[in-house]
Write a protein that holds these residues in place. Structure first.
Motif: not given
Lengths: 256, 256, 256, 256, 256, 256
Positions: C120, D95, D98, D140, D239, D241, D243-244, D246, D248, E54-60, E129-130, E133, E136-137, E140
């Motif tokens: 980023h 995705e 990550e 963008v 940028t 990280m 994913p924790p 959990k 899925r 839960s959702i804590e990543a783009r992957y989630d 922290k995950n 970004p 922020e996106e 953007v």
């Protein structure tokens, strides 16, 4: 616009508006402005009758704009070659540019543009926190905000600026923060009431090895207006079109 | 910098660099510049000995920059108060600002900053397509590119600009396109060789109801330098630090 | 451009310019570059004869650009497939791209673009404060400056980089500041003289839980040039048009 | 990441994902990719089992992303050195970056970054109007949108691209519009299904005096991945990280 | 869109998607949402069956998007007037806007736009922290990133948010940092799981003289959807075109 | 701010300011506004006594701002929950936000923010060319200007808008140009005097296959104010600080 571009005649008459309701700033402003104008320039300095005692908010700017506009329009009718409005909020400048053809200049936008020429990034050091968003917004509308490192305040109201010792100390310390923390490479004084201090600030900073230009907006504003007039330049009437004719009933009320 | 900010002494000596290898532009440039400077200003106009016959590429700028730098450094040693480099590519300006303390100014960046004050958007009308990217890049580094409506060219090389009739016709027609298609509210002449045509262009445009300011970069560049010198302002030494000492072996080769 | 896009022939000859006047960096640069090129690539490394001992200012870049240009033009005539100029100021790159058709690449712009892909925000860690504005300006003209977290310096001049211990320590500490204070997610070494240290820096950072990519510009620059050549890509001749023919009298002086 | 930066061993195994549910593009993609990889690179090309027949919407990208992710995770477990996802929407790239440490690359962002290096402004010529907003959004998020002149479409769906004659004619005509009307200086093919046409497009354009680079995203994407792997570079884990942990429950459903 | 703009009938049925696979958030979300909707609005709250806890990543987000899309499409078929997806990553919002005509809203983009109206700069305070970004996106792509002061995290995972005491303390302390260090003038809670805490946060901050608006995204998201529906507004089908018909084989697999 | 966030009490009293000096727009505005407010909302509509007959310039805005401010301050004293100022120049909004704590809303900024949510790019179709720079500047200060495709005018003055047939025809034709030439995906009516035409415009456009949202600023402005009040949100007092106490002598003059 009566100048002839090919004729070396730099004589001009400029109107300086002191946009506060007390007369006491007229004489100091005249003295200050006369230090910088060229020998061929004649200035007439005048304060407003209706408005506020100082400008420290958008609200104050709005209250002062009416009488500023009256003076600007009269100045054009009386044959002045340009108008300088002496306040770092550039109050009434955009509106005045619509109603007259002669150039109208405030110190804020112009100081930022010159700072942008001299340095990669600049900071403005102003009076109160209240005016920080207002000055940031001028940087945004000027489209030069990428070069604005920060706006900082010395936390002294306009009407308290006359105690020069305290002002200089506060300016030196905020200026150093602007350079060290915000990455400023040039500084702009953020209130036209900060008279007579630019030179000593630059000297004090240089002694501590902060060698950066300090822009004094009063001096720059009036010289920039001289430059425009001497080159026969004025605001674009595409950006600042003349307002259409219509009923407007404020003036009669104020003139009563 | 020898001026005293509190002393009304506007006398100054400015060096004007004509950054091409032919002498024939020196006299016309001197005449042009003297139309605009104030009575207290003295100018010395000088062309370069090594470089190119005209500047229409980054490559040309680079070839001319060496001898420009030599003149700038000499001007400071000889006590000049500032240097104006008369070419719309601002060749050598950034480099020169590092090696001297006196202000160094080119017309391009300054014209764009003043256009940005006078109008929402401006266009530059230049000579050849070749220099369009170069002028766009100056708008980018000046961080004013959001206000650049377009750069257009009249498709006449620098050395063909002297046929004024053809030039004026082409300028009028590209200027109208800049206003109509690109939304320009102000215009900047894109080559310092377009001498004596700004006023007539503005008049022709106004007759066809295109009432927009036309910035003549030669006039603006020299007046802006006068403004900086009179206010004791110069480029920031944080943005333009002095180059560290080291071995440099080009000068001896050129001076042979 | 002689490659056939449909033919699996990746053989190429690349010219590497070491843009300083001492020969002592030629051999180390060759060794470094050869670590990264593919088996089908042949490189020729060459330093300039006229210029400066190191590049730490725009002024230095300008002094070196002339002889860089001479080498680039000669390389095209001799059938090289591309040119890599080994300095983080990308000196002469823009000018060279005008005069030849083969791709010309410097490490700075390319490193920033790749950092922008991987993260980023990125920071550049360079040698002296002097070159910070110059590197920021490359980010501006590349139009990638929104992703630039900061440019920081280790305060070691180019010619002092060889003491690796001190360099590594300083790099680790500035890198951590870039991540913690400026929000960098990737790092770019800011001088091509920082040889052989990228890998150890990344390892040291990772051990302290700073898991960020470290871009080594020498390696990236030469690999990127290989990529362009293998894909038959080069700079656009709309952005980098060939300079028009005209009198240019510098070369004869230098060649004497 | 198993490479040793100091060891000249460029052997690598790359996974190429064809992100559509028909197998018929696997063989042509393999052939295409093998034209560009170096001798030391081994590729494995594989299509997805669940998703859509082509990608022409954000909706399609989302439907395909799941099985793309499955393949990417498996590729890392099997020791591949990097993954290239062959679609101009870069589906699943963010995705995937990550969940794995090996570099994951799509062609869109990378093509735009390289176009930004080669030219002042570039255009993308894509298949259908539907994907224009999607490609603009990639510009963008890449923060390179100031250099995007336009995204244009040839109005041919992905599954109709195989009629090469019609495609080439449409590409030539949209490319010329991109240059003339939008000011593009470089072109990017906007769909990885536009195979084998880049070279002929560039040739056709050049014959009509439109001398601009044409970027073929398939070739560029795979070469760029090779470059990253050879330099031991990968996406930043700041940028992207991990994913924790959990619950899925999608995978079990799809794997049944 | 069945509303008549001239008819004062504000009755509407809205679908609220809780995009996680546990049912336990459905009831609390319904209670929360019902605090804010007007008397004429009816809501139906529903969680997804396949996705993540839960959702804590783009992957989630990607794993949850499929079942979100199924619910959105069904909601339109069943005559709902709009859909609100209750997660600060706005998962599936862009994709869903393509496949239906009724308005689809997530809380993140909308919270940022309203914060941009109320203040010069705003910060988002999120969970881990995950997701920084990712948030922020969103700023953007919304093109409002110049007004984003920072994204900060309280370092508490979504599934730990229920301990309100710890959450409030952490929010107060990060909010003060956002104001003091980053210059935020407004705050946005960065996770829809931060239920019932906005009001107390604003009160706590005000008591310590931090008088800034705190935007609670759940409340704002549902009210904004009501606003769109009542004004008969929905996403543009030029930006979100309907995906073309084609083979798509994921649904059958998931529906088995 | 008297609302309790946890209490389902949406009753509110809103002040609507018609910022022109003729009474004849009060009744139509009340009718228009009442079409959109919810059953729990009560509005009071009031015009100004001093100012101009219509607003078509920054100059007009300034002349009207004084009496707008008087009404806003009185509204807060009388317990109104928010103020909506019904003019697309947002006159007096910034100043009013400083002097009161209740939310103050104009339609322009808000319409642009919602358009930015619904579409990639939007255009505003306004009355006269005079107000185009003014509306562009609102997009700039809102920091959403990257999403502004264009501002176009129908060339009908505010006081001529009542001839609906001519207005609709002109709106349809400028809207189509905005979509075709400028790439707009959503449209905003550029004057609050364009009453009752949004729905028919959207219908006419849809019949010609221009399926884009049309934002009617009067409806949006009042609904957005309702939303803020119902969520207990108001402008940040960090961005809009209360003006310091001082002498202000305009009011007495106007109140005489």
């Amino acid at each position: 616009m009566k100048k002839d571009l090919n004729l070396k005649d730099n004589r001009m008459r400029l109107k300086v508006v002191v946009p506060v309701i007390t007369e006491k700033f007229v004489e100091p402003t005249r003295k200050e402005v006369e230090k910088f104008i060229s020998g061929d320039t004649e200035v007439d300095v005048q304060n407003i009758r209706y408005g506020t005692a100082s400008i420290e908010a958008r609200y104050d700017e709005m209250l002062c704009a009416l009488d500023i506009l009256r003076i600007v329009k009269k100045a054009e009718r009386e044959g002045f070659d340009g108008v300088y409005i002496d306040c770092m909020g550039d109050p009434g400048v955009e509106e005045a540019r619509e109603v007259v053809d002669i150039p109208v200049v405030g110190p804020a936008r112009v100081s930022m543009l010159v700072a942008a020429d001299l340095a990669h990034r600049f900071s403005v050091i102003t009076v109160l926190k209240n005016v920080i968003p207002l000055l940031e917004e001028i940087a945004v509308t000027t489209r030069i905000v990428e070069k604005l490192a920060s706006v900082r305040s010395v936390d002294i109201p306009v009407l308290g600026l006359e105690k020069e010792g305290r002002l200089l100390t506060a300016l030196v310390s905020e200026s150093k923060r602007a350079v060290n923390r915000d990455g400023a490479h040039a500084l702009v004084l953020g209130c036209t009431g900060m008279r007579g201090v630019a030179k000593r600030l630059q000297k004090s900073l240089k002694e501590e090895d902060y060698n950066v230009p300090v822009i004094y907006p009063v001096a720059l504003g009036i010289k920039y207006l001289e430059l425009l007039v001497s080159l026969n330049l004025s605001q674009s009437k595409k950006t600042y079109m003349h307002p259409p004719e219509k009923e407007r009933n404020v003036w009669e009320k104020l003139e009563k």
